[in-house]
Design an enzyme around this catalytic site. Structure first.
Site, PDB file in Angstrom:
ATOM      1  N   PHE A 152       0.811  -1.229   0.000  1.00  0.00           N
ATOM      2  CA  PHE A 152       0.000   0.000   0.000  1.00  0.00           C
ATOM      3  C   PHE A 152       0.836   1.267   0.000  1.00  0.00           C
ATOM      4  O   PHE A 152       0.385   2.323  -0.437  1.00  0.00           O
ATOM      5  CB  PHE A 152      -0.921   0.015   1.240  1.00  0.00           C
ATOM      6  CG  PHE A 152      -0.221   0.436   2.510  1.00  0.00           C
ATOM      7  CD1 PHE A 152      -0.034   1.781   2.801  1.00  0.00           C
ATOM      8  CD2 PHE A 152       0.287  -0.509   3.399  1.00  0.00           C
ATOM      9  CE1 PHE A 152       0.633   2.177   3.957  1.00  0.00           C
ATOM     10  CE2 PHE A 152       0.960  -0.122   4.549  1.00  0.00           C
ATOM     11  CZ  PHE A 152       1.133   1.227   4.823  1.00  0.00           C
ATOM     12  N   LYS A 170      -0.861  -6.981  -9.406  1.00  0.00           N
ATOM     13  CA  LYS A 170      -1.851  -7.112  -8.324  1.00  0.00           C
ATOM     14  C   LYS A 170      -1.502  -6.028  -7.296  1.00  0.00           C
ATOM     15  O   LYS A 170      -0.634  -6.205  -6.458  1.00  0.00           O
ATOM     16  CB  LYS A 170      -1.749  -8.523  -7.723  1.00  0.00           C
ATOM     17  CG  LYS A 170      -3.022  -9.065  -7.124  1.00  0.00           C
ATOM     18  CD  LYS A 170      -3.591  -8.247  -6.005  1.00  0.00           C
ATOM     19  CE  LYS A 170      -2.790  -8.337  -4.750  1.00  0.00           C
ATOM     20  NZ  LYS A 170      -3.193  -7.365  -3.708  1.00  0.00           N
ATOM     21  N   GLU A 228      -4.824  -4.147  -1.936  1.00  0.00           N
ATOM     22  CA  GLU A 228      -6.283  -3.942  -1.862  1.00  0.00           C
ATOM     23  C   GLU A 228      -6.609  -2.692  -1.040  1.00  0.00           C
ATOM     24  O   GLU A 228      -7.756  -2.263  -1.003  1.00  0.00           O
ATOM     25  CB  GLU A 228      -6.977  -5.187  -1.295  1.00  0.00           C
ATOM     26  CG  GLU A 228      -6.716  -5.487   0.173  1.00  0.00           C
ATOM     27  CD  GLU A 228      -5.416  -6.238   0.418  1.00  0.00           C
ATOM     28  OE1 GLU A 228      -4.417  -6.001  -0.300  1.00  0.00           O
ATOM     29  OE2 GLU A 228      -5.392  -7.060   1.353  1.00  0.00           O
ATOM     30  N   SER A 249       5.331  -7.036   3.326  1.00  0.00           N
ATOM     31  CA  SER A 249       5.886  -7.399   4.634  1.00  0.00           C
ATOM     32  C   SER A 249       6.677  -8.705   4.542  1.00  0.00           C
ATOM     33  O   SER A 249       6.443  -9.525   3.642  1.00  0.00           O
ATOM     34  CB  SER A 249       4.748  -7.549   5.640  1.00  0.00           C
ATOM     35  OG  SER A 249       3.858  -8.551   5.183  1.00  0.00           O
ATOM     36  N   CYS A 255       9.906   1.369   3.628  1.00  0.00           N
ATOM     37  CA  CYS A 255      10.836   0.307   3.998  1.00  0.00           C
ATOM     38  C   CYS A 255      12.253   0.829   4.154  1.00  0.00           C
ATOM     39  O   CYS A 255      13.129   0.101   4.581  1.00  0.00           O
ATOM     40  CB  CYS A 255      10.799  -0.786   2.945  1.00  0.00           C
ATOM     41  SG  CYS A 255      11.363  -0.169   1.355  1.00  0.00           S
ATOM     42  N   GLU A 259       9.794  -4.260  13.127  1.00  0.00           N
ATOM     43  CA  GLU A 259       9.340  -3.177  12.236  1.00  0.00           C
ATOM     44  C   GLU A 259       8.013  -2.644  12.763  1.00  0.00           C
ATOM     45  O   GLU A 259       7.017  -3.377  12.814  1.00  0.00           O
ATOM     46  CB  GLU A 259       9.156  -3.712  10.811  1.00  0.00           C
ATOM     47  CG  GLU A 259       8.668  -2.628   9.862  1.00  0.00           C
ATOM     48  CD  GLU A 259       8.456  -3.105   8.435  1.00  0.00           C
ATOM     49  OE1 GLU A 259       7.789  -4.134   8.238  1.00  0.00           O
ATOM     50  OE2 GLU A 259       8.965  -2.436   7.511  1.00  0.00           O
TER      51      GLU A 259
HETATM   52  P1  NAD Z   1       1.540  -6.683   2.971  1.00  0.00           P
HETATM   53  O1  NAD Z   1       2.565  -7.751   3.059  1.00  0.00           O
HETATM   54  O2  NAD Z   1       0.413  -6.720   3.931  1.00  0.00           O
HETATM   55  O3  NAD Z   1       0.869  -6.680   1.499  1.00  0.00           O
HETATM   56  C1  NAD Z   1       1.652  -6.682   0.337  1.00  0.00           C
HETATM   57  C2  NAD Z   1       0.872  -7.378  -0.778  1.00  0.00           C
HETATM   58  O4  NAD Z   1       0.625  -8.725  -0.399  1.00  0.00           O
HETATM   59  C3  NAD Z   1      -0.467  -6.734  -1.063  1.00  0.00           C
HETATM   60  O5  NAD Z   1      -0.667  -6.674  -2.454  1.00  0.00           O
HETATM   61  C4  NAD Z   1      -1.462  -7.681  -0.411  1.00  0.00           C
HETATM   62  O6  NAD Z   1      -2.702  -7.720  -1.063  1.00  0.00           O
HETATM   63  C5  NAD Z   1      -0.773  -9.026  -0.528  1.00  0.00           C
HETATM   64  N1  NAD Z   1      -1.125  -9.960   0.558  1.00  0.00           N
HETATM   65  C6  NAD Z   1      -1.543  -9.637   1.815  1.00  0.00           C
HETATM   66  N2  NAD Z   1      -1.745 -10.763   2.523  1.00  0.00           N
HETATM   67  C7  NAD Z   1      -1.452 -11.809   1.708  1.00  0.00           C
HETATM   68  C8  NAD Z   1      -1.449 -13.227   1.884  1.00  0.00           C
HETATM   69  N3  NAD Z   1      -1.788 -13.797   3.028  1.00  0.00           N
HETATM   70  N4  NAD Z   1      -1.058 -13.993   0.837  1.00  0.00           N
HETATM   71  C9  NAD Z   1      -0.694 -13.429  -0.330  1.00  0.00           C
HETATM   72  N5  NAD Z   1      -0.675 -12.092  -0.535  1.00  0.00           N
HETATM   73  C10 NAD Z   1      -1.049 -11.290   0.460  1.00  0.00           C
HETATM   74  O7  NAD Z   1       2.318  -5.284   3.047  1.00  0.00           O
HETATM   75  P2  NAD Z   1       1.713  -3.821   3.182  1.00  0.00           P
HETATM   76  O8  NAD Z   1       1.173  -3.637   4.561  1.00  0.00           O
HETATM   77  O9  NAD Z   1       0.855  -3.516   2.028  1.00  0.00           O
HETATM   78  O10 NAD Z   1       3.056  -2.943   3.011  1.00  0.00           O
HETATM   79  C11 NAD Z   1       3.915  -2.632   4.066  1.00  0.00           C
HETATM   80  C12 NAD Z   1       5.071  -3.597   4.136  1.00  0.00           C
HETATM   81  O11 NAD Z   1       5.771  -3.603   2.897  1.00  0.00           O
HETATM   82  C13 NAD Z   1       6.118  -3.185   5.178  1.00  0.00           C
HETATM   83  O12 NAD Z   1       6.552  -4.332   5.849  1.00  0.00           O
HETATM   84  C14 NAD Z   1       7.230  -2.572   4.348  1.00  0.00           C
HETATM   85  O13 NAD Z   1       8.514  -2.596   4.951  1.00  0.00           O
HETATM   86  C15 NAD Z   1       7.172  -3.438   3.140  1.00  0.00           C
HETATM   87  N6  NAD Z   1       7.804  -2.772   1.982  1.00  0.00           N
HETATM   88  C16 NAD Z   1       9.015  -3.251   1.602  1.00  0.00           C
HETATM   89  C17 NAD Z   1       9.672  -2.637   0.549  1.00  0.00           C
HETATM   90  C18 NAD Z   1      11.034  -3.126   0.120  1.00  0.00           C
HETATM   91  O14 NAD Z   1      11.516  -2.653  -0.904  1.00  0.00           O
HETATM   92  N7  NAD Z   1      11.667  -4.041   0.825  1.00  0.00           N
HETATM   93  C19 NAD Z   1       9.092  -1.549  -0.110  1.00  0.00           C
HETATM   94  C20 NAD Z   1       7.842  -1.096   0.305  1.00  0.00           C
HETATM   95  C21 NAD Z   1       7.199  -1.737   1.368  1.00  0.00           C
END
Ligand code: NAD
Length: 491
Positions: free
Chosen positions: A155, A179, A182, A232, A287, A382
Site C-alpha cells: 500500500f 496485483k 487492496e 511485509s 521500507c 518493524e
Molecule cells: P503486505 O505484506 O500486507 O501486502 C503486500 C501485498 O501482499 C499486497 O498486495 C497484499 O494484497 C498481498 N497480501 C496480503 N496478505 C497476503 C497473503 N496472506 N497472501 C498473499 N498475498 C497477500 O504489506 P503492506 O502492509 O501492504 O506494506 C507494508 C510492508 O511492505 C512493510 O513491511 C514494508 O517494509 C514493506 N515494503 C518493503 C519494501 C522493500 O523494498 N523491501 C518496499 C515497500 C514496502
C-alpha cells in the site's frame, strides 16, 4: 499543497485486454486515511478472473516478443510524457488513498519516472554482448523476454513500487500482471489508462484487484513465469515459498528495521534534518525509513536538532496519515510498551491532534524514544510508523553489533565527517543499501534496489541494472560460419 481527496466514490475495476471491468469476487471499500471517508470500492479477483487475464496476456506476449526493443521503447516514451502531464492529478489520488502528503505523492511518482527513463535507455545499452571466442567462432548473449511476469505490491507506494518494474519488464518484451494492494487500488487505474493511451497493445498489461486469493491464483497460474513481490516479510516469505515450490522465479522484498549510526563529529544541521526527515517521511511507512538511531558517544546537540526538526512537522501538510486505524492503535500501544520498558519519551506523537476537519482520519505525530534497549520490541521489530528508537552505544563496534543482530537487511546509514569511520560502517553493515550522511539511502538509476536477510527472498535486485537478469532470460548463442572465399558474394 494540501491533498485533494476525491469527493465521489471511484470504482476500482480490473484492467484486462485494454478494458476496465469488474472482478467477480467480494466487494471491498476503500477509505482515505486522511478523513476516514469512502473514496473507492472494488471487487476482488477470483481464480477465474486471474486465469482469464493470464491466458490473454500469454497470447499478447507472443507478438510483443517479436517487436524490436526500439519500438517497445516508443510506447514507454509516450507513457513517460503522459505521466508527466498528469503528475499533479495522480499525486493527489495516490496521496488520498495511501495517506502521503502531496509532495511525497509527487516525489514517489517522479522516482517511478526515473525508472521509466532507465528503461527507455536500455535500447542504447549493450545488455547482451558478443565476443569472438575462437577463429571464426563467436559466443553471444541474447536477452529474451521471460513471458508473462507478475508483480504484487504494497500500500505504501501505490505508484513508485510498481513503477520499479513495469517499464523494465515491458521494455524487455514481457506481458505484465499487476496485483496492487487492496488498500490502494485507485492509482492502478491511472497507470493502466496511461499505458493504453501511450499505445501499449491490449493484453500486455493486466491489473487484477484483490488480496490473498488473487495473489495465490497469480502465483499458481501456469502462464506466469516470474513473480516479483514487495510487502511485509511474513507475506514475502509465503509468496517466495509458494512460487519456488512450483519451480518459478521469485524475488520477494520484505519489511525492514533500518539503523542510523550517529557519530559525534557529524554536522548537526545535516544530521538533524536527514534523520528527522527519514523517520517522519511518509509518516514512517516506508521500507527505507530510519527506525533505530545508534547514538555513539556524546551526540545530544545532534539529537536536539532532530527533535526541533521533527517537532516542526505539520500533520496533514508536511507529514501524512497512517494507513488504518488498527495500525494507529498498534503504534500507540508500542509506544506505551516501550515507555513501560524504561524508554524516555523525548517527543510524544500520541499527543498530536488531527488536522481540522480530518478528525476521523488516522493520525499520530513523530515520536522519539530514548534509552531503548537492544533486543526490545522498539529496537528490533518493524513498527511502520513515525517512531525512532535511540539506542545509546559507547563505540562503533557496539553500534554495528546491534545493527547486525536485527533480522532485516534493507538500509543502514552513518552521519559523520570522517571518511575512514564512514568506510568502517559501510564494511560492517549487514544491509543491501548503505548511506553516508543520507537518511534514506535509496540508490538512483542505473543502480539497483534491494536488501539482504529477511528484507529479501531470492537473488538479484527488483529494479535498476541488477534487475535485468530477473525480468529477462539470457540465451547463449555459439556461432561458427564456414569461411567464405574472397569473391563478392553478390556477383
Ligand atoms: P503486505 O505484506 O500486507 O501486502 C503486500 C501485498 O501482499 C499486497 O498486495 C497484499 O494484497 C498481498 N497480501 C496480503 N496478505 C497476503 C497473503 N496472506 N497472501 C498473499 N498475498 C497477500 O504489506 P503492506 O502492509 O501492504 O506494506 C507494508 C510492508 O511492505 C512493510 O513491511 C514494508 O517494509 C514493506 N515494503 C518493503 C519494501 C522493500 O523494498 N523491501 C518496499 C515497500 C514496502
Amino acid at each position: 499543497m494540501k491533498v485533494k481527496i476525491p469527493s465521489h466514490v471511484i470504482n476500482c475495476q480490473n484492467f484486462v485486454n485494454g478494458q476496465f471491468q469488474n472482478a467477480k469476487g467480494e466487494k471491498i471499500d476503500i477509505v482515505s486515511p486522511y478523513n476516514g471517508k469512502k473514496i473507492g470500492e472494488m471487487h476482488s479477483s477470483t481464480k477465474a478472473d486471474v486465469d482469464a487475464a493470464c491466458e490473454a496476456a500469454a497470447i499478447a506476449q507472443k507478438e510483443w516478443a517479436d517487436v524490436p526493443m526500439k519500438e517497445r521503447t516508443k510506447v514507454m516514451f509516450n507513457f513517460r510524457n503522459i505521466l508527466l502531464r498528469d503528475l499533479e492529478e495522480i499525486a493527489h489520488l495516490k496521496s488520498s488513498e495511501s495517506g502521503k502528503c502531496f509532495a511525497e505523492g509527487q516525489a514517489g511518482l517522479m522516482k517511478g519516472i526515473e525508472v521509466l527513463e532507465f528503461a527507455i535507455s536500455l535500447q542504447n545499452m549493450d545488455i547482451g554482448g558478443r565476443v569472438e571466442v575462437s577463429r571464426g567462432v563467436s559466443c553471444e548473449y541474447r536477452r529474451e523476454p521471460v513471458g508473462v511476469v507478475a508483480n504484487i505490491t504494497p500500500f505504501n507506494f501505490p505508484a513508485m513500487v510498481p513503477m520499479w518494474t513495469i517499464p523494465i519488464a515491458l521494455t524487455l518484451g514481457n506481458a505484465y500482471i499487476w496485483k496492487p494492494s487492496e488498500k490502494t487500488p485507485l492509482t492502478s487505474l491511472r497507470i493502466a489508462a496511461a499505458l493504453k493511451e501511450a499505445g501499449l497493445p491490449d493484453g500486455l498489461f493486466q491489473v487484477l484487484q484483490g488480496g490473498r486469493e488473487a495473489v495465490e491464483a497469480v502465483i499458481d497460474n501456469k502462464n506466469v513465469k516470474a513473480i516479483g513481490f514487495v510487502g511485509s516479510t511474513k507475506i514475502a516469505k509465503t509468496v517466495y515459498d509458494r512460487g519456488t515450490q512450483l519451480g518459478k522465479r521469485v524475488l520477494a522484498l520484505g519489511g525492514a528495521k533500518n539503523h542510523i549510526v550517529l557519530l559525534p563529529d557529524a554536522t548537526p544541521d545535516l544530521a538533524g534534518v536527514g534523520i528527522a526527515d527519514s523517520f517522519t517521511g511518509c509518516a514512517g511507512q516506508r521500507c527505507m525509513a530510519a527506525s533505530v538511531l545508534l547514538a555513539v558517544g556524546e551526540v545530544d546537540q545532534h539529537i536536539k536538532k532532530i527533535i526541533e526538526r521533527a517537532s516542526s512537522m505539520v500533520l496533514g501538510e508536511s507529514m501524512g496519515a497512517i494507513i488504518t486505524k488498527t495500525q494507529v492503535e498498534f503504534l500507540r500501544s508500542a509506544i506505551d510498551r516501550a515507555e513501560k520498558a524504561g524508554a524516555k519519551i523525548l517527543l510524544d506523537g500520541r499527543k498530536a491532534k488531527a488536522p481540522a476537519g480530518m478528525e476521523e482520519g488516522n493520525w499520530i505525530g513523530p515520536t522519539i524514544l530514548d534509552n531503548v534497549q537492544p533486543g526490545s520490541e522498539a529496537a528490533g521489530i518493524e513498527l511502520f510508523g513515525p517512531i525512532i528508537s535511540i539506542v545509546r552505544c559507547k563505540d562503533i563496534s557496539e553500534a554495528m553489533k546491534i545493527e547486525n543482530s536485527v533480522e532485516y537487511g534493507n538500509a543502514c546509514s552513518v552521519f559523520t565527517q570522517s571518511g575512514a569511520l564512514a568506510e568502517k560502517v559501510i564494511r560492517m553493515a549487514s544491509t543491501g543499501m548503505v548511506g553516508v550522511n543520507v537518511g534514506v539511502p535509496v540508490p538512483r538509476e542505473p543502480f539497483s534496489f534491494g536488501g539482504t536477510n529477511a528484507s529479501k527472498f531470492g537473488h538479484g535486485d527488483i529494479t535498476g541494472e541488477h534487475s535485468l537478469d530477473f525480468w529477462s532470460n539470457i540465451k547463449k548463442v555459439t556461432v561458427k560460419w564456414e569461411k567464405q572465399n574472397d569473391n563478392n558474394w553478390m556477383s
